[in-house]
Design a protein around this motif. Structure first.
Motif, PDB file in Angstrom:
ATOM      1  N   GLU A  48       0.829  -1.215   0.000  1.00  0.00           N
ATOM      2  CA  GLU A  48       0.000   0.000   0.000  1.00  0.00           C
ATOM      3  C   GLU A  48       0.863   1.265   0.000  1.00  0.00           C
ATOM      4  N   LYS A  49       1.805   1.267  -0.898  1.00  0.00           N
ATOM      5  CA  LYS A  49       2.640   2.449  -1.121  1.00  0.00           C
ATOM      6  C   LYS A  49       2.565   2.761  -2.607  1.00  0.00           C
ATOM      7  N   TRP A  50       2.195   3.984  -2.945  1.00  0.00           N
ATOM      8  CA  TRP A  50       1.961   4.311  -4.347  1.00  0.00           C
ATOM      9  C   TRP A  50       2.812   5.476  -4.783  1.00  0.00           C
ATOM     10  N   PRO A  51       3.036   5.592  -6.131  1.00  0.00           N
ATOM     11  CA  PRO A  51       2.637   4.638  -7.169  1.00  0.00           C
ATOM     12  C   PRO A  51       3.491   3.372  -7.149  1.00  0.00           C
ATOM     13  N   TRP A  52       2.918   2.284  -7.673  1.00  0.00           N
ATOM     14  CA  TRP A  52       3.703   1.079  -7.912  1.00  0.00           C
ATOM     15  C   TRP A  52       4.633   1.365  -9.103  1.00  0.00           C
ATOM     16  N   PRO A  53       5.783   0.706  -9.135  1.00  0.00           N
ATOM     17  CA  PRO A  53       6.681   0.911 -10.272  1.00  0.00           C
ATOM     18  C   PRO A  53       6.007   0.485 -11.575  1.00  0.00           C
ATOM     19  N   TYR A  54       6.092   1.351 -12.559  1.00  0.00           N
ATOM     20  CA  TYR A  54       5.443   1.070 -13.848  1.00  0.00           C
ATOM     21  C   TYR A  54       6.420   1.312 -14.975  1.00  0.00           C
ATOM     22  N   GLU A  55       6.444   0.409 -15.916  1.00  0.00           N
ATOM     23  CA  GLU A  55       7.204   0.612 -17.151  1.00  0.00           C
ATOM     24  C   GLU A  55       6.240   0.624 -18.317  1.00  0.00           C
ATOM     25  N   LYS A  56       6.481   1.525 -19.250  1.00  0.00           N
ATOM     26  CA  LYS A  56       5.566   1.662 -20.374  1.00  0.00           C
ATOM     27  C   LYS A  56       5.452   0.347 -21.155  1.00  0.00           C
ATOM     28  N   LEU A  57       4.210   0.060 -21.544  1.00  0.00           N
ATOM     29  CA  LEU A  57       3.926  -1.170 -22.274  1.00  0.00           C
ATOM     30  C   LEU A  57       3.486  -0.846 -23.695  1.00  0.00           C
ATOM     31  N   ASP A  58       3.623  -1.837 -24.556  1.00  0.00           N
ATOM     32  CA  ASP A  58       3.164  -1.711 -25.940  1.00  0.00           C
ATOM     33  C   ASP A  58       1.656  -1.965 -25.976  1.00  0.00           C
ATOM     34  N   PRO A  59       0.858  -0.987 -26.394  1.00  0.00           N
ATOM     35  CA  PRO A  59      -0.596  -1.200 -26.408  1.00  0.00           C
ATOM     36  C   PRO A  59      -1.025  -2.395 -27.252  1.00  0.00           C
ATOM     37  N   THR A  60      -0.387  -2.595 -28.382  1.00  0.00           N
ATOM     38  CA  THR A  60      -0.788  -3.706 -29.251  1.00  0.00           C
ATOM     39  C   THR A  60      -0.468  -5.057 -28.615  1.00  0.00           C
ATOM     40  N   VAL A  61       0.717  -5.174 -28.049  1.00  0.00           N
ATOM     41  CA  VAL A  61       1.074  -6.420 -27.360  1.00  0.00           C
ATOM     42  C   VAL A  61       0.091  -6.676 -26.215  1.00  0.00           C
ATOM     43  N   THR A  62      -0.240  -5.625 -25.482  1.00  0.00           N
ATOM     44  CA  THR A  62      -1.168  -5.756 -24.358  1.00  0.00           C
ATOM     45  C   THR A  62      -2.543  -6.211 -24.850  1.00  0.00           C
ATOM     46  N   ALA A  63      -2.996  -5.612 -25.931  1.00  0.00           N
ATOM     47  CA  ALA A  63      -4.322  -5.966 -26.454  1.00  0.00           C
ATOM     48  C   ALA A  63      -4.352  -7.408 -26.961  1.00  0.00           C
ATOM     49  N   GLU A  64      -3.273  -7.840 -27.615  1.00  0.00           N
ATOM     50  CA  GLU A  64      -3.217  -9.242 -28.061  1.00  0.00           C
ATOM     51  C   GLU A  64      -3.270 -10.197 -26.865  1.00  0.00           C
ATOM     52  N   LEU A  65      -2.549  -9.855 -25.812  1.00  0.00           N
ATOM     53  CA  LEU A  65      -2.590 -10.677 -24.601  1.00  0.00           C
ATOM     54  C   LEU A  65      -4.003 -10.701 -24.018  1.00  0.00           C
ATOM     55  N   ALA A  66      -4.644  -9.533 -23.955  1.00  0.00           N
ATOM     56  CA  ALA A  66      -5.992  -9.462 -23.382  1.00  0.00           C
ATOM     57  C   ALA A  66      -6.974 -10.294 -24.199  1.00  0.00           C
ATOM     58  N   LEU A 216      -6.349   1.651 -22.131  1.00  0.00           N
ATOM     59  CA  LEU A 216      -5.838   1.790 -20.762  1.00  0.00           C
ATOM     60  C   LEU A 216      -4.330   2.009 -20.765  1.00  0.00           C
ATOM     61  N   VAL A 217      -3.613   1.214 -21.539  1.00  0.00           N
ATOM     62  CA  VAL A 217      -2.156   1.339 -21.588  1.00  0.00           C
ATOM     63  C   VAL A 217      -1.729   2.645 -22.248  1.00  0.00           C
ATOM     64  N   GLU A 218      -2.494   3.106 -23.215  1.00  0.00           N
ATOM     65  CA  GLU A 218      -2.204   4.435 -23.768  1.00  0.00           C
ATOM     66  C   GLU A 218      -2.223   5.501 -22.666  1.00  0.00           C
ATOM     67  N   LEU A 219      -3.244   5.442 -21.817  1.00  0.00           N
ATOM     68  CA  LEU A 219      -3.377   6.439 -20.749  1.00  0.00           C
ATOM     69  C   LEU A 219      -2.292   6.264 -19.682  1.00  0.00           C
ATOM     70  N   LEU A 220      -2.000   5.015 -19.333  1.00  0.00           N
ATOM     71  CA  LEU A 220      -0.948   4.759 -18.338  1.00  0.00           C
ATOM     72  C   LEU A 220       0.416   5.217 -18.856  1.00  0.00           C
ATOM     73  N   ASN A 221       0.673   4.993 -20.137  1.00  0.00           N
ATOM     74  CA  ASN A 221       1.944   5.440 -20.716  1.00  0.00           C
ATOM     75  C   ASN A 221       2.046   6.964 -20.702  1.00  0.00           C
ATOM     76  N   ALA A 222       0.931   7.638 -21.008  1.00  0.00           N
ATOM     77  CA  ALA A 222       0.924   9.107 -20.950  1.00  0.00           C
ATOM     78  C   ALA A 222       1.193   9.587 -19.519  1.00  0.00           C
TER      79      ALA A 222
END
Lengths: 264, 264
Positions: A48-66, A216-222
């Motif tokens: 419960e300490k924020w933000p969690w570490p985040y690395e930018k993701l590829d939206p297309t790769v993410t969508a294929e996984l989803a 979602l990943v587009e917004l998180l990357n921004a």
């Protein structure tokens, strides 16, 4: 930002108000408890300490996984899985210890009840887990969840086409004007003339899930780049006096009840 | 048990079907991915082993905690917190590493959008985290979440009265006939003639949250004792051909659309 208490923050900045809600209310609650109960551990969790570490993701790769994960864990859990399985590899903890698969129940608008579309619920979970709750002092997680829902309501979905679709038939696009599974799926079923159990309906939902994960990943990357700006303009409590979604007339075609308002 | 795929399980036992959905679909997805993407780690999380250790809790203590926590983290997160802060003390992991406070966004039906009442969402999260998802081979977590929602729809809420309420005015009880925040709160506001920002509405929601936490723990305790039996009888897909909640006529007063059905 809409919230349970947004009528009480006049004269305070958003951040002052948010922090006040958390810190002061906690103190009051603990004092109130006295010796009767142990105090709730407001910040006792190791993650419960924020933000969690985040690395930018590829939206297309993410969508294929989803898209693929929909066929294993369905809409809401697939959104979470598509982001967090990548972050487990890129970052590790706290993603490794988050129980992704427990969220299968988001399917069908929470266990088939047709309430919030699981992909919207999953997007809210992801953004709030990574960025943190508004009571922790940053509201981008809360707002990204809201932005995804507003985009979901207004977009002709699905927009994402997988490279290797399970179904090669044309999947119609429909605009839900609602964040709810029942309304979103129902409008699509009416246009496509396909039953809920059809391969086409399932693939439509898998593609909607992928579309949501992509956005979602587009917004998180921004956000990661410091370029995220709130996009949503839906403020139900100040506009309508009640927590609500935007499509009032769909249910209240006979007339929208007037919410009781504060006496001035 | 309703699910995304419950039209496909004819001739299989529920458990066979559930396990088949998980195992076979995963294999297919991984094969399908080929070398393009890394496979999703279906069981890669350190906490993705179910059931989580559970010790029976006192429903009244839990409800009092949920009532107080509402004023810090609001409905959905307060349900999670009321159960998990106790289990952090009684059990420890994996509850200690679960990020309870991230779920503030469940407030107001997901960030004030009025969709599923946060207390229902929180109850589903708790039961599915403890018992596990249906794809892991046990459906009690899924079903307890559904049972809580059906009980929520049919009960005159709130039923729980805190020992030291913040508001001493009479709080009316109303039957929502819906799991949605907007409908539940709206019906209460109409009867109570109180605005959404009133202290009475807030305390009503705090008491509803406490009522849900109380009932949730009753069901979890029964499950722990091996005495839990499914209570809900809401099967929307087989009955109505679409994921749905039970109050069709509330929105479809002009006539319920016929869902496209499978061609025989």
């Amino acid at each position: 930002m809409p919230s349970e208490n947004n009528d009480t923050n006049k004269g305070l900045s958003r951040r002052q108000w948010m922090l006040g809600t958390g810190a002061l209310a906690t103190t009051a609650a603990l004092t109130h408890l006295g010796g009767l109960l142990r105090p709730a551990q407001a910040t006792g969790g190791t993650t419960e300490k924020w933000p969690w570490p985040y690395e930018k993701l590829d939206p297309t790769v993410t969508a294929e996984l989803a898209y693929k994960e929909w066929y294993r864990v369905f809409c809401g859990c697939a959104v979470i899985s598509s982001v967090f399985t990548q972050l487990r590899e890129k970052v590790g903890e706290p993603y490794t210890s988050f129980p992704i698969d427990a969220f299968v129940f988001l399917e069908g608008g929470i266990a088939s009840w047709g309430t919030i579309c699981g992909s919207n619920a999953g997007a809210n979970i992801v953004s709030n887990l990574i960025i943190g709750p508004r009571i922790a002092g940053a509201d981008a997680g809360h707002q990204i969840g809201t932005d995804v829902m507003q985009w979901y309501c207004e977009s002709a979905l699905p927009v994402f086409k997988p490279k290797e679709p399970k179904i090669h038939a044309v999947i119609p696009q429909t605009i839900s004007e609602s964040p709810l599974c029942h309304v979103s799926v129902g409008k699509w079923m009416a246009v496509a003339d396909k039953p809920v159990g059809s391969p086409e309906r399932k693939d439509r939902c898998a593609r909607v899930t992928a579309s949501v994960a992509y956005h979602l990943v587009e917004l998180l990357n921004a956000w990661k780049d410091g370029k995220y700006e709130e996009q949503g303009d839906w403020t139900p409590i100040s506009d309508h006096g009640i927590n609500a979604q935007p499509n009032c007339m769909e249910c209240h075609s006979g007339g929208v009840p007037q919410a009781p308002m504060a006496k001035s």
